[in-house]
Structures are given as structure tokens and as C-alpha cells.
Design a protein around this motif. Sequence first.
Motif, PDB file in Angstrom:
ATOM      1  N   SER A 238       0.848  -1.123   0.169  1.00 15.48           N
ATOM      2  CA  SER A 238       0.091  -0.072  -0.063  1.00 15.48           C
ATOM      3  C   SER A 238       0.923   1.143   0.109  1.00 15.48           C
ATOM      4  N   TYR A 239       0.532   2.490  -0.850  1.00 15.59           N
ATOM      5  CA  TYR A 239       1.252   3.566  -0.906  1.00 15.59           C
ATOM      6  C   TYR A 239       0.805   4.565   0.052  1.00 15.59           C
ATOM      7  N   ASN A 240       1.909   5.389   0.803  1.00 12.76           N
ATOM      8  CA  ASN A 240       1.613   6.186   1.696  1.00 12.76           C
ATOM      9  C   ASN A 240       1.014   7.263   0.928  1.00 12.76           C
ATOM     10  N   MET A 241      -0.018   8.280   1.367  1.00  9.42           N
ATOM     11  CA  MET A 241      -0.502   9.010   0.906  1.00  9.42           C
ATOM     12  C   MET A 241      -0.726  10.126   1.864  1.00  9.42           C
ATOM     13  N   ALA A 242       0.070  11.520   1.704  1.00 10.56           N
ATOM     14  CA  ALA A 242       0.335  12.415   2.876  1.00 10.56           C
ATOM     15  C   ALA A 242      -0.846  13.235   3.004  1.00 10.56           C
ATOM     16  N   GLY A 243      -1.299  14.028   2.010  1.00 11.57           N
ATOM     17  CA  GLY A 243      -2.201  15.022   2.359  1.00 11.57           C
ATOM     18  C   GLY A 243      -1.889  16.355   2.943  1.00 11.57           C
ATOM     19  N   ILE A 244      -2.512  16.868   3.911  1.00 10.82           N
ATOM     20  CA  ILE A 244      -2.106  17.902   4.509  1.00 10.82           C
ATOM     21  C   ILE A 244      -2.024  17.711   6.217  1.00 10.82           C
ATOM     22  N   SER A 245      -1.115  18.137   6.686  1.00  6.30           N
ATOM     23  CA  SER A 245      -0.932  17.833   8.095  1.00  6.30           C
ATOM     24  C   SER A 245      -1.374  19.070   8.830  1.00  6.30           C
ATOM     25  N   PHE A 246      -2.358  18.853   9.915  1.00  5.32           N
ATOM     26  CA  PHE A 246      -2.774  20.052  10.802  1.00  5.32           C
ATOM     27  C   PHE A 246      -3.200  19.660  11.997  1.00  5.32           C
ATOM     28  N   THR A 247      -3.301  20.737  13.045  1.00  3.03           N
ATOM     29  CA  THR A 247      -3.714  20.274  14.444  1.00  3.03           C
ATOM     30  C   THR A 247      -5.299  20.920  14.531  1.00  3.03           C
ATOM     31  N   PRO A 248      -5.718  20.400  15.561  1.00  2.13           N
ATOM     32  CA  PRO A 248      -7.340  21.080  15.649  1.00  2.13           C
ATOM     33  C   PRO A 248      -7.172  22.526  16.220  1.00  2.13           C
ATOM     34  N   LYS A 249      -6.129  23.045  16.489  1.00  2.03           N
ATOM     35  CA  LYS A 249      -5.815  24.503  16.774  1.00  2.03           C
ATOM     36  C   LYS A 249      -5.907  25.380  15.371  1.00  2.03           C
ATOM     37  N   GLU A 250      -4.943  24.547  14.550  1.00  2.77           N
ATOM     38  CA  GLU A 250      -4.676  25.283  13.447  1.00  2.77           C
ATOM     39  C   GLU A 250      -6.043  25.327  12.253  1.00  2.77           C
ATOM     40  N   ILE A 251      -6.688  24.073  12.281  1.00  2.00           N
ATOM     41  CA  ILE A 251      -8.202  24.150  11.805  1.00  2.00           C
ATOM     42  C   ILE A 251      -9.172  25.242  12.398  1.00  2.00           C
ATOM     43  N   ALA A 252      -9.182  25.369  13.618  1.00  2.00           N
ATOM     44  CA  ALA A 252      -9.877  26.275  14.294  1.00  2.00           C
ATOM     45  C   ALA A 252      -9.622  27.766  13.917  1.00  2.00           C
ATOM     46  N   SER A 253      -8.359  27.962  13.698  1.00  2.00           N
ATOM     47  CA  SER A 253      -8.039  29.417  13.276  1.00  2.00           C
ATOM     48  C   SER A 253      -8.314  29.547  11.758  1.00  2.00           C
ATOM     49  N   GLU A 254      -8.267  28.739  11.005  1.00  2.00           N
ATOM     50  CA  GLU A 254      -8.769  28.528   9.622  1.00  2.00           C
ATOM     51  C   GLU A 254     -10.443  28.736   9.548  1.00  2.00           C
ATOM     52  N   ILE A 255     -10.942  28.140  10.456  1.00  2.00           N
ATOM     53  CA  ILE A 255     -12.597  28.535  10.584  1.00  2.00           C
ATOM     54  C   ILE A 255     -12.624  29.929  11.045  1.00  2.00           C
ATOM     55  N   ARG A 256     -11.784  30.479  11.963  1.00  2.00           N
ATOM     56  CA  ARG A 256     -12.302  31.704  12.341  1.00  2.00           C
ATOM     57  C   ARG A 256     -11.819  32.703  11.276  1.00  2.00           C
ATOM     58  N   LYS A 257     -11.241  32.493  10.225  1.00  2.00           N
ATOM     59  CA  LYS A 257     -10.805  33.543   9.044  1.00  2.00           C
ATOM     60  C   LYS A 257     -12.526  33.545   8.356  1.00  2.00           C
ATOM     61  N   HIS A 258     -13.435  32.513   8.582  1.00  2.00           N
ATOM     62  CA  HIS A 258     -14.651  32.933   7.855  1.00  2.00           C
ATOM     63  C   HIS A 258     -15.674  33.006   9.164  1.00  2.00           C
ATOM     64  N   LYS A 259     -15.530  32.573  10.345  1.00  2.00           N
ATOM     65  CA  LYS A 259     -16.411  32.976  11.366  1.00  2.00           C
ATOM     66  C   LYS A 259     -15.655  33.297  12.561  1.00  2.00           C
ATOM     67  N   PRO A 260     -15.483  34.671  12.573  1.00  2.00           N
ATOM     68  CA  PRO A 260     -14.497  35.321  13.668  1.00  2.00           C
ATOM     69  C   PRO A 260     -14.964  34.911  14.954  1.00  2.00           C
ATOM     70  N   ASP A 261     -16.099  34.503  15.376  1.00  2.00           N
ATOM     71  CA  ASP A 261     -16.763  34.032  16.815  1.00  2.00           C
ATOM     72  C   ASP A 261     -16.368  32.642  17.174  1.00  2.00           C
ATOM     73  N   PHE A 262     -16.027  31.887  16.181  1.00  2.00           N
ATOM     74  CA  PHE A 262     -16.312  30.434  16.538  1.00  2.00           C
ATOM     75  C   PHE A 262     -15.121  30.203  17.575  1.00  2.00           C
ATOM     76  N   GLU A 263     -15.938  29.461  18.504  1.00  2.00           N
ATOM     77  CA  GLU A 263     -14.905  28.804  19.536  1.00  2.00           C
ATOM     78  C   GLU A 263     -14.724  27.310  19.666  1.00  2.00           C
ATOM     79  N   ILE A 264     -13.644  26.972  20.288  1.00  2.00           N
ATOM     80  CA  ILE A 264     -13.247  25.379  20.259  1.00  2.00           C
ATOM     81  C   ILE A 264     -12.821  25.075  21.742  1.00  2.00           C
TER      82      ILE A 264
END
Length: 316
Positions: A238-264
Motif C-alpha cells: 500500500s502506498y503512503n498518501m500524505a495530504g495535509i497535516s494540521f492540528t485542531p488548533k490550526e483548523i480552528a484558526s482557519e475557520i475563524r477566518k470565515h467565522k471570527p466568533d467560532f469557539e473551540i
Amino acid sequence: MERILVIGCSGQIGSELVLALRKKYGSNNVFATDIKNPTDEIREGGPFQNLDVLDYNNLLHYVVRHNITQVYNLAAVLSGNAEKIPLQAWDINMKALMNTLQVAQESQAKKLFWPSSIAVFGPTTPRHNTPQLTVMEPNTVYGISKLAGERWGEYFYSKYGVDFRSVRYPGLISYKTEPGGGTTDYAVEIFFEAIKKNRYECFLSEDTALPMMFMDDAIKNTIKLMEADGDSLSLRSSYNMAGISFTPKEIASEIRKHKPDFEITYKPDFRQAIADSWPASIDDSVARKDWGLHDEFGIGKMSAHMLKKIEEKIAG
Ligand code: AKB
């Protein structure tokens, strides 16, 4: 003309893969099966049959009767759920694979796709930029079944000529059908909760980095691997497939770019130990070289797309 069977068409991957395959190969050439009800789009858009992959005779008859030439077997109990029913999960995951390997051996459907996972790695594996070939000592039932499955796939390729192809999927992110029972599910839930409630309680800690991939990229690359010239494949495990690596904190800050009041908030549960045993990032250069693995969605594009599509979905 290829005639393709997708086992597990009602799941997160199957529900999108069937549509992509029907578009490419024609609706009547893609046979969708599951023991769960599919979406209306799948049921109405081409052949669908309620079929249990654990029933070998029925599966073999179905494949022979419909002149199937290739099979995608997506049936599995995912990592989180498997820890709750270890022996049952092992039986289901292994029997589902062994049945399709044997059907491939016995019938004209020689080409088989079966998904492995980043779960094949374990706590003794190098965590960053994990190589294709490395230490593999998974300590979850799901990971053990995936590693065993890879070995069986390669075995059936070399002993019986089954055209086995596989990738180690990272966490898959999609909005059409939600995942069920995985450790990477948080990265889907977070988008739905962001739209519905503008807050999310995460079952992993804020700094837990894991490899993930947007579903469009996963589907495109899966079909690409199945269409690749067999001679170009240096691996039949089976082949490794990497995609993108991120943490919950990083994805939350991406979401805040669209929804500034988002809380995690963070409340790690038993899945934290599973995530801690998996790589934070993966090296997929072998797949890129052998069959042209290529992905387009980075964290920003993926997050914007998820939020937009879920908003539309919820608005009906
Ligand atoms: C899971 O979390 O169990 C799956 C996987 C990474 O294989 N999404």
C-alpha cells in the motif's frame, strides 16, 4: 469496457466514489452495494444491491453474474469503533478483505482496490515525514487489521496474480456523507458544528497533528492508482498518501477566518491515545513517482470549501 463493483457505497468514501466512477465509466457499469441504505443519488443513478461482503457465495455470484472486472472494497470498522469491539472488528475487517481477495482469485474480477490507512503505523514509527518503508508496530485493532491486510494483498498479487492496489489513506474530509467511528472524524465534525453552533468540543488535544486529505483529492487519486499501468507500480502492499497535516488548533484558526466568533474547547477521550500512536506527517514520494499522486486542496482552500458546502447543505 470495465464493469466496476463498489462495496460499501453508503459510507463516507463510497458515496462519493460511486458518483465519480459512474461519471467516468457510465452509470450502468458501476454497481453499488452495501448493507446500509445508500443516498437517493446512488440508488436512483445506477445499479444498487443490498449485499453483505461477509457472505462469500453471494458476493462471488454477484461478481460473476454481472461480469464485474474490478472491485473497490471499502467495507471496514474504523479505528475508534474497532477499539470498542476488538474481536468483532478484526473478524469483519479481515473477512471482508479475504472474501474479495478470494473472489478476485476465483473470478474474472482480477483488479481489486482496498484502502489501507495511516493506522498501519504505531508508536515506534518515526512520527514526522514517515517513510514508505519503516517500523510498523500498530497498537490498535484497526491498524493491526490494516497492516495484515496489506500483507495479504501483496501475497495474493505475487502468488495468484490478483491485481491488488492500495493506498494508506490519511483522515478524509468531506461534507456529503459523514464518517463513522474514526479518530480523524473530528476534522469533519468541526465544520458541521461550526456552521450549526459556532462552537465545537474536540475529542483530541489542540496540538495533535495528523495527516488529512480532502475527499475530492482522495477520490481522484484512488481512481488514478486503479487506472495506472501495473508495470509502473513498484509496490503491491500500500502506498503512503500524505495530504495535509494540521492540528485542531490550526483548523480552528482557519475557520475563524470565515467565522471570527467560532469557539473551540478540548476534551480528549480514548481516541487521543490512538492519534498519539499515528504519524503527524507522511512522506508520499513513492506514490508521486510511481503513478503521479497529486493533490490540490491545502488547508485554506479545503476549509473555505467545507464551510460553503455545509452551509448550502444545511440551508437545503
Ligand atoms: C480513522 O480515523 O479510523 C480513519 C483512518 C485514518 O483510517 N479515518
